[in-house]
Design a protein around this motif. Sequence first.
Motif, short mmCIF file in Angstrom:
data_model
loop_
_atom_site.label_atom_id
_atom_site.label_comp_id
_atom_site.label_asym_id
_atom_site.label_seq_id
_atom_site.Cartn_x
_atom_site.Cartn_y
_atom_site.Cartn_z
N ASP B 57 62.70 45.09 31.06
CA ASP B 57 61.60 45.67 30.30
C ASP B 57 61.42 47.11 30.76
O ASP B 57 61.09 47.36 31.92
CB ASP B 57 60.32 44.86 30.55
CG ASP B 57 59.18 45.33 29.66
OD1 ASP B 57 59.37 46.33 28.95
OD2 ASP B 57 58.12 44.69 29.68
N TYR B 58 61.66 48.05 29.85
CA TYR B 58 61.58 49.47 30.22
C TYR B 58 60.23 50.07 29.89
O TYR B 58 60.12 51.27 29.69
CB TYR B 58 62.69 50.26 29.52
CG TYR B 58 64.05 50.01 30.11
CD1 TYR B 58 64.36 50.45 31.39
CD2 TYR B 58 65.03 49.35 29.40
CE1 TYR B 58 65.60 50.23 31.94
CE2 TYR B 58 66.29 49.12 29.94
CZ TYR B 58 66.56 49.57 31.22
OH TYR B 58 67.79 49.34 31.76
N LEU B 59 59.19 49.25 29.82
CA LEU B 59 57.85 49.76 29.50
C LEU B 59 57.43 50.78 30.57
O LEU B 59 57.49 50.50 31.76
CB LEU B 59 56.87 48.59 29.48
CG LEU B 59 55.45 48.92 29.05
CD1 LEU B 59 55.40 49.19 27.56
CD2 LEU B 59 54.52 47.76 29.39
N GLU B 60 57.04 51.96 30.11
CA GLU B 60 56.60 53.06 30.98
C GLU B 60 57.68 53.51 31.95
O GLU B 60 57.39 54.11 32.98
CB GLU B 60 55.33 52.67 31.74
CG GLU B 60 54.13 52.53 30.82
CD GLU B 60 52.94 51.93 31.54
OE1 GLU B 60 52.84 52.08 32.76
OE2 GLU B 60 52.11 51.31 30.85
N ARG B 67 62.26 49.73 24.40
CA ARG B 67 61.46 48.89 25.28
C ARG B 67 62.31 47.92 26.10
O ARG B 67 62.21 47.86 27.31
CB ARG B 67 60.46 48.09 24.43
CG ARG B 67 59.78 46.96 25.17
CD ARG B 67 58.36 47.23 25.50
NE ARG B 67 57.87 46.32 26.51
CZ ARG B 67 56.80 45.56 26.37
NH1 ARG B 67 56.10 45.61 25.27
NH2 ARG B 67 56.41 44.77 27.35
N ASN B 90 63.52 46.47 20.41
CA ASN B 90 62.18 47.03 20.51
C ASN B 90 61.12 46.11 19.93
O ASN B 90 61.41 45.21 19.15
CB ASN B 90 62.13 48.38 19.78
CG ASN B 90 62.74 49.46 20.63
OD1 ASN B 90 62.25 49.76 21.71
ND2 ASN B 90 63.87 49.98 20.18
N ASP B 91 59.88 46.37 20.31
CA ASP B 91 58.72 45.73 19.70
C ASP B 91 58.65 46.13 18.23
O ASP B 91 59.24 47.12 17.86
CB ASP B 91 57.46 46.20 20.44
CG ASP B 91 57.22 45.36 21.68
OD1 ASP B 91 57.78 44.26 21.76
OD2 ASP B 91 56.49 45.83 22.56
N ARG B 142 57.44 40.30 31.07
CA ARG B 142 57.08 41.57 30.44
C ARG B 142 56.16 42.33 31.38
O ARG B 142 55.31 41.74 32.04
CB ARG B 142 56.36 41.32 29.11
CG ARG B 142 57.29 40.85 28.03
CD ARG B 142 56.60 40.88 26.69
NE ARG B 142 57.52 40.51 25.63
CZ ARG B 142 57.25 40.59 24.35
NH1 ARG B 142 56.04 41.00 23.97
NH2 ARG B 142 58.13 40.26 23.45
N LYS B 143 56.32 43.65 31.40
CA LYS B 143 55.58 44.43 32.38
C LYS B 143 54.09 44.44 32.10
O LYS B 143 53.28 44.72 32.98
CB LYS B 143 56.11 45.86 32.38
CG LYS B 143 57.50 45.98 32.96
CD LYS B 143 57.53 46.75 34.25
CE LYS B 143 58.89 46.74 34.89
NZ LYS B 143 59.73 47.83 34.44
N ASP B 144 53.66 44.16 30.85
CA ASP B 144 52.24 44.20 30.56
C ASP B 144 51.57 42.84 30.77
O ASP B 144 50.41 42.67 30.41
CB ASP B 144 51.99 44.72 29.14
CG ASP B 144 52.83 43.99 28.11
OD1 ASP B 144 53.53 43.04 28.49
OD2 ASP B 144 52.79 44.38 26.93
#
Lengths: 191, 164
Positions: B57-60, B67, B90-91, B142-144
């Motif tokens: 997960d490449y979030l942020e 993503r 991606n989302d 997932r990072k979130d």
Amino acid sequence: MAMKDVPDNVFMTSLDAAASWARSNSLWPMPFATACCGIELMATASSRFDLARFGAEVMRFSPRQCDLMIVAGRVAMKMLPVLQRIWLQMPEPKWCISMGACACTGGVFDTYAVVQGVDRFIPVDLYVPGCPPRPEQLMAGIIALQDKIKNGGTLNGTEFGKRTQPTGPAPFDLDELIRIREANEKLVALN
Amino acid sequence: MSAEEALKATYPGDELTFSQFRDNRRVVVPAGKLFEILAFLKNEQHFDMLSEITAVDYLEYEGAKDRFGVVYVLVNTKTGERLILKTHVNDPEPLLPSVYSLWKSADWLEREVYDMFGIRFSGHPDLRRILTPDEFTAYPLRKDYPLKGRGERHNFPVITRAES
């Protein structure tokens, strides 16, 4: 008195005490071993440490033949329904030892999937600290439990009747409480 | 001819990115071409074993354009050669073709990626959760997603002494 005629190898006691004495010296453990504590549990039963000296070595993998559950290791939330079912399948009277930091409190695994102490969901009689505890510690725990059974047991297991509360603490982490409330609100909104 | 050279010859153009770090030979491929390229590698280049599928997960993440990255590790059991393929999705609906028809080992691997990241695989015969309980609703890697979860650990009946 008639006591004079009683031979030396006969002693008088109450039925409760006799039953508790018998039970405490013939514990049949159910090893619920999930992690490193499970290895220590196995070592405890091995010849080096020899749990058999204390009359508690008859490990049974069928819950219907056991009266002592030893939860050794961390319990994931997918595993907890299994743990509860096994506990319910064990015949009364029964006892539970929570062995090691993870079974007692979740240990270092404060994550989404690890139960933060099995005592929140099943009754626990005795906690063995350590990460993992050494076999000697588990043995000390079992001997302490035997003392407990000897001193507090009853013939028909009625000593458990009054214990209507779970033994574990309620969650105290504020963030966690907020998350639980939010999850519940979401659930209500969904229904 | 190495697998990279064969790929370069068969898929000319700049859509494939090759790189190497120590022994790891890596190819980044576009998601649209993924199945075609994997089928080519299996059928023509004898990569007959799919050893891993995982995701990132490449979030942020600094400099990341997409993503999710999904990583396939292939092994050629004849030569011992390994090749790592990566693609991006991606989302809001991360979707990839299932490679179950090429390698049967994709069954559990794709289920795990779906369970942990919520990336769906179209054509998978049995896309269910594999590690978390069936009624779980989130994707934990997932990072979130909060590390401590959203209260999932507390949805169990409490068994007391009096009732057991």
